[in-house]
Structures are given as C-alpha cells and as structure tokens.
Scaffold this active site. Structure first.
Site, PDB file in Angstrom:
ATOM      1  N   LYS A  27       0.843  -1.195   0.000  1.00 48.16           N
ATOM      2  CA  LYS A  27       0.000   0.000   0.000  1.00 48.16           C
ATOM      3  C   LYS A  27       0.882   1.250   0.000  1.00 48.16           C
ATOM      4  O   LYS A  27       2.018   1.191   0.451  1.00 48.16           O
ATOM      5  CB  LYS A  27      -0.962  -0.022   1.193  1.00 48.16           C
ATOM      6  CG  LYS A  27      -0.274  -0.080   2.581  1.00 48.16           C
ATOM      7  CD  LYS A  27       0.227   1.265   3.032  1.00 48.16           C
ATOM      8  CE  LYS A  27       1.181   1.146   4.184  1.00 48.16           C
ATOM      9  NZ  LYS A  27       2.031   2.362   4.303  1.00 48.16           N
ATOM     10  N   TYR A  50      -3.708   4.255   7.016  1.00 52.98           N
ATOM     11  CA  TYR A  50      -4.230   3.280   7.975  1.00 52.98           C
ATOM     12  C   TYR A  50      -5.493   3.775   8.700  1.00 52.98           C
ATOM     13  O   TYR A  50      -6.492   3.039   8.758  1.00 52.98           O
ATOM     14  CB  TYR A  50      -3.146   2.878   8.976  1.00 52.98           C
ATOM     15  CG  TYR A  50      -2.120   1.939   8.406  1.00 52.98           C
ATOM     16  CD1 TYR A  50      -2.433   0.606   8.140  1.00 52.98           C
ATOM     17  CD2 TYR A  50      -0.824   2.370   8.131  1.00 52.98           C
ATOM     18  CE1 TYR A  50      -1.484  -0.262   7.622  1.00 52.98           C
ATOM     19  CE2 TYR A  50       0.128   1.509   7.602  1.00 52.98           C
ATOM     20  CZ  TYR A  50      -0.211   0.192   7.354  1.00 52.98           C
ATOM     21  OH  TYR A  50       0.725  -0.669   6.828  1.00 52.98           O
TER      22      TYR A  50
END
Length: 324
Positions: free
Chosen positions: A97, A182
């Site tokens: 990511k 996140y």
C-alpha cells in the site's frame, strides 16, 4: 500435496525485510528470488533470507519463469510501473500500500490483471489480521449498536531528510500515503464511505503533508476523526464509541494483538497473540488464493482498493497536495 508458492520480492528496504522474515514462517511459501537496482544489495538480502536468485534488475525477476508471485515493496511512485511489469509477465502481484499514486493508476493495474487473468491484491496487512477481523465481526453483529465516533491516528517522529522517502515529494512522500492510509482504511472498512470529507494539513518546506487531520461525516450521524503525522510520536490507537459500549484497538492499532471491548458495562481484554511481525496472515491469504486459482481477494477487493485510493485522492485535493 500443497503447492509451494515461489515468491519474488522487488524493492529491498525495511518493509521487505519484515515481509521476508514472516515469509519464512508460512507453510507452502518460499522466497525464491529478490531484485534490487544494486547487485550487492540483492546478494546481501538474498543471503540473509536464503533466496535462490538475486537480481540487479526488476525486469530479470519479472521474467523468471520460476517465480509464482511477486511482492512489490518499492517506493509509492513505482508501485504502478512495477506492478504492470510483473502483470505483463504473467506474475501474481501483491503490491504494498498505497496501491498506486491515484485512482487512474489503480484502474490501469486492475485492467492489466484482468487482461492477463492473474491475481492482484493491495498489501494492506491489517485487513487480514485477527484483531481487525474480530472488531469488524463484533460491529457487524449489531450488539454494540450504532457507532457514534471513530478516532484513529498514526503518528511518529521521523528524522528530517529531504531526500528520504517520507519527505521527498518525487517519491510520493508525506504522512497521508505512508501512514495516514491506515486510519482512513480503518474508517472505510468499519464504517463504509462517508458522505462528507473535510481535511486540513501542514505542508512542509519539501511540499509534502507533514501532518494531516481528517473528518468523515456520515448521514447516520457517525463521525470519524482521523490523523497522521511524521512530526510527533503518539500511541497510535483506534477507538470506536458505540451506543452500547466501545472497542479499542490498542497501541499500533494497525497490527496490534490486543483489543479492549466494553459491552453493556462489562470490560473484556482480548489477546490475539501471534508470532512474527504480522505479515504472516497476508502472505498466507494471498498464497491460498493463488493455489485456488482466484483472481481477486474477497478481503481486499478491487472495489475496496478503488474506494481507498479515491478517498486518498479526495483528501489530497482538499489539502492542495498534488504529485507530478
């Protein structure tokens, strides 16, 4: 007999070391090849983790017919091109990511995976971890009632290095894409898409967001307060306040092994102790998908990755952060 998945790793920095460490624990997976732009670094990494092949170019690894799956751990700005390189060569890809720098790049990656009929997944390890699965299931059970607020942060005090990955805009630097992803992921995965996004950021002298504060507003009245920073240390906790109690994903919430649950006044500490660094679950999930002939993960689906990157795009537009 379980088919052994022969992994390749492209980009041999800190996160690649963590991934390779956990890969050694996963039954039916082995590190076969590594690639760096430096032969010396490839050889050093390969020796440390017992790789059979050590390449000084990403192309050589992508073209190796023995490689079944590639983990891409290069800087953000390379994710798109390195993923396309591997997909073009028919390799299954687990890409770190953020999936890419923007939605347009992600769409191109997904299209290439479908065209080549190979597995592609964004490597957001939190989604596969037991503590996060538990929290999601608890909320979906309905016993906690509606979520009133989610508060989540991810901050750490990074040394200032204008050429380093975090501060260099040419490398996709800043807090949002590296760690702010996140808290954003947490809200999207647990609460769904917000109706309104607002954000403010501190843009530093290198042109990247050093700190950012984000608010998600939902028509239900739920709010999510999200933040990230590379200027300070915080416990990095995610807290969900609900009608009938609360759930706390404890320090380092993105890979914690402890969740505090309070339901109808009763407090329970849940311990999801695991060995290694936590990448085990992601590796095992991807390897199983590959063995089963699946082309997309049900946990990190294409649609979810699209939503995640589109949300990050929207946040960047809100704070006026644009990459070339």
């Amino acid at each position: 007999m379980m088919k052994t998945i022969r992994w390749g790793i492209i980009g041999l920095g800190k996160i690649a070391n963590s991934f390779a460490t956990d890969l050694q624990q996963v039954t039916g997976s082995e590190l076969y090849a590594v690639a760096s732009r430096s032969q010396e670094k490839a050889d050093e990494f390969g020796k440390k983790y017992n790789a059979s092949k050590c390449y000084s170019s990403y192309e050589e690894l992508a073209e190796d017919p023995q490689v079944d799956a590639v983990y891409i751990a290069t800087p953000h700005v390379r994710h798109h091109q390195d993923t396309l390189l591997c997909l073009t060569n028919g390799k299954a890809v687990l890409c770190e990511k953020p999936f890419a720098m923007n939605l347009a790049q992600v769409e191109e990656m997904i299209s290439a995976a479908k065209e080549k009929n190979v597995l592609l997944m964004e490597a957001l390890w939190t989604r596969m971890m037991p503590h996060f699965k538990f929290v999601k299931e608890e909320l979906e059970s309905g016993k906690y009632g509606a979520v009133k607020t989610l508060t989540a942060d991810f901050c750490f005090d990074a040394d200032f290095n204008p050429e380093g990955r975090l501060y260099n805009k040419d490398l996709g630097g800043g807090s949002l894409l590296d760690i702010g992803i996140y808290p954003v992921f947490c809200a999207l995965a647990l609460l769904g898409n917000p109706e309104k996004i607002s954000a403010k950021a501190k843009i530093g002298k290198t042109g990247v967001d050093e700190e950012i504060e984000i608010t998600f507003d939902y028509n239900s009245g739920t709010e999510a307060f999200l933040s990230s920073s590379i200027l300070k240390d915080t416990p990095t906790i995610a807290t969900l306040i609900c009608e009938n109690g609360m759930l706390v994903l404890n320090s380092k919430f993105h890979h914690t092994d402890k969740v505090t649950a309070i339901l109808n006044g009763i407090k329970v500490e849940h311990d999801f102790a695991y060995t290694g660094k936590g990448y085990y679950f992601e590796i095992e999930h991807f390897a199983n998908l590959l063995r089963e002939g699946e082309k997309e993960s049900p946990l990190m689906s294409y649609d979810f990755s699209r939503t995640l990157i589109k949300t990050l795009d929207d946040i960047r537009e809100e704070i006026g952060l644009f990459y070339e």
